[in-house]
Write a protein that holds these residues in place. Structure first.
Motif, PDB file in Angstrom:
ATOM      1  N   ILE A 225       0.823  -1.211   0.000  1.00 11.24           N
ATOM      2  CA  ILE A 225       0.000   0.000   0.000  1.00 11.24           C
ATOM      3  C   ILE A 225       0.856   1.260   0.000  1.00 11.24           C
ATOM      4  CG2 ILE A 225      -1.647   1.331   1.387  1.00 11.24           C
ATOM      5  CD1 ILE A 225      -2.945  -1.304   2.190  1.00 11.24           C
ATOM      6  N   SER A 285      -6.427  -3.149   5.446  1.00 11.39           N
ATOM      7  CA  SER A 285      -6.113  -3.103   4.009  1.00 11.39           C
ATOM      8  C   SER A 285      -7.387  -3.157   3.176  1.00 11.39           C
ATOM      9  CB  SER A 285      -5.193  -4.266   3.634  1.00 11.39           C
ATOM     10  OG  SER A 285      -3.956  -4.177   4.292  1.00 11.39           O
ATOM     11  N   PHE A 305      -4.192   2.429   9.167  1.00 14.96           N
ATOM     12  CA  PHE A 305      -3.302   1.410   8.603  1.00 14.96           C
ATOM     13  C   PHE A 305      -1.883   1.581   9.131  1.00 14.96           C
ATOM     14  CE2 PHE A 305      -0.441  -0.058   5.190  1.00 14.96           C
ATOM     15  CZ  PHE A 305      -0.821  -1.390   5.141  1.00 14.96           C
ATOM     16  N   ALA A 364      -3.993  -2.472  -2.519  1.00 14.96           N
ATOM     17  CA  ALA A 364      -4.623  -2.592  -1.201  1.00 14.96           C
ATOM     18  C   ALA A 364      -5.211  -3.983  -1.006  1.00 14.96           C
ATOM     19  CB  ALA A 364      -5.697  -1.525  -1.023  1.00 14.96           C
ATOM     20  N   GLY A 367      -2.442  -6.256  -0.354  1.00 16.02           N
ATOM     21  CA  GLY A 367      -1.974  -6.095   1.014  1.00 16.02           C
ATOM     22  C   GLY A 367      -2.784  -6.917   1.999  1.00 16.02           C
TER      23      GLY A 367
END
Length: 393
Positions: A225, A285, A305, A364, A367
């Protein structure tokens, strides 16, 4: 003052590692102008290789330097590493082509892990065994503050006057760290009996490989990310480029908050911090992906995050210290090898899903998968530990 000196070096490393991520479009347009004009996504993905090459330098340099340097006085090793960081980042400033910049980024990563590994040992010695987590987090404060101040400021400066200006600032930070470390680090002896061959025995310990896997795969979610924050903001959310530094600042503020609690949580329970943190990274995520179309919501999600990601950083370091037994110098460096394998994996996976046409939100989602995989590795590691205890009983 000794801890502050180490934190300044960590600040410089935080800048040099992360400032590229907000400047990838500018780096691509400057160093790969023809490709950028014909295929912007491919040019940005190729510029992302600079992030992976830096991480590769960390992965190779951390265990190699730590293995050879454990016999020498720790404070002198730190000074040599800071001097190397100064020189190699200076090369990034003056390198004229993409290929030479790529070499300079690889070399800049080589001292990174050994610096943090040796610095963690120095800090732990200063605060004592009962406060190891807090010692690591205090040194890492420099890295987290870099993500609040240094990286956004460097990104803004790089966007305004050219990406190389950010690395001029990085070189100046390392010059200050060199002076501070030379003045304030206390003398700490090495272990003259240590040899590189002896240190390599750490790789015969199965739990060391589990710990490396947790950092390399699970923490890869962070870099999947972070490496593409600029495109998340400008392409996925459709926001103007000037909002990128604010997104980076929000993520960095989250890291600072996470760092304040991560060391204490790791001192209380390393394993619980790892499991809860990795599960949280996977969940957040997904939240980043879902909210990526709205710039304000995206920035708020990036804050959370960063907070969750930084909670587990000291725990990964302490887990390696615990399972490596007498190989503490190499264990300290291996943590950053693991995290930067995660850097390389995350940046590469993020770039691959963008280049494959899955869109700018895809890193994302990638992730979320990486963090979940890290949690699975952590569970497996703990299961092996429990089985060993039962067998011994």
């Amino acid at each position: 003052m000794a801890l502050l000196s180490l934190a300044i070096g960590a600040f410089g490393i935080g800048m040099t590692e992360f400032v590229s991520m907000g400047l990838l479009p500018g780096i691509a347009s400057d160093l790969l102008p023809a490709l950028y004009a014909s295929d912007t996504e491919e040019a940005i993905a190729r510029a992302g290789m600079l992030i992976s090459l830096y991480a590769l330098g960390v992965v190779i340099g951390a265990p190699t330097i730590a293995g050879f340097a454990s016999r020498f006085p720790r404070h002198r090793v730190v000074l040599v590493l800071v001097a190397a960081l100064l020189v190699f980042n200076g090369l990034t400033v003056i390198a004229p082509t993409f290929e030479l910049v790529a070499i300079s980024r690889f070399l800049s990563g080589v001292p990174h892990g050994a610096y943090f590994g040796m610095g963690a040992l120095v800090a732990s010695e200063l605060l004592g065994p009962a406060k190891r987590g807090r010692a690591v987090s205090l040194m890492m404060t420099g890295l987290t503050v870099a993500n609040v101040v240094g990286v956004p400021a460097g990104t803004f400066l790089g966007q305004a006057v050219g990406w190389r200006a950010a690395y001029i600032v990085v070189a100046l930070v390392f010059a200050a760290a060199l002076v501070m470390c030379g003045r304030f680090l206390p003398a700490q002896p090495g272990d003259p009996g240590r040899t590189f061959r002896h240190e390599l025995r750490v790789f015969l310990i199965p739990q060391v490989w589990f710990a490396i896997g947790i950092g390399a795969i699970g923490f890869g979610a962070f870099f999947a990310i972070y490496s593409y924050v600029a495109t998340l903001v400008t392409e996925a959310a459709g926001a103007p480029e000037w909002l990128v530094p604010f997104a980076l600042m929000a993520l960095g503020l989250g890291m600072v908050v996470g760092n304040l609690f991560g060391g204490r949580l790791a001192d209380a329970s390393v394993t619980r911090t790892l499991l809860v943190g990795l599960a949280g990274m996977s969940l957040v995520s997904v939240v980043v992906a879902v909210l990526s179309s709205w710039s304000v919501a995206l920035i708020a999600a990036l804050f959370v995050f960063g907070l969750i990601a930084q909670l587990i950083n000291p725990a990964i370091q302490l887990r390696l210290f615990d399972v490596a037994h007498e190989h503490q110098a190499l264990a300290g460096a291996l943590n950053h090898s693991a995290l930067n394998i995660g850097n390389s994996v995350g940046a590469a996976v993020g770039g691959a899903v963008i280049a494959a046409g899955f869109g700018y939100v895809a890193p994302a989602w990638a992730g979320a998968v990486l963090a979940a995989a890290g949690a699975v590795i952590a569970v497996a590691s703990l299961a092996v530990d429990r089985r060993a205890v039962r067998v011994a009983a």
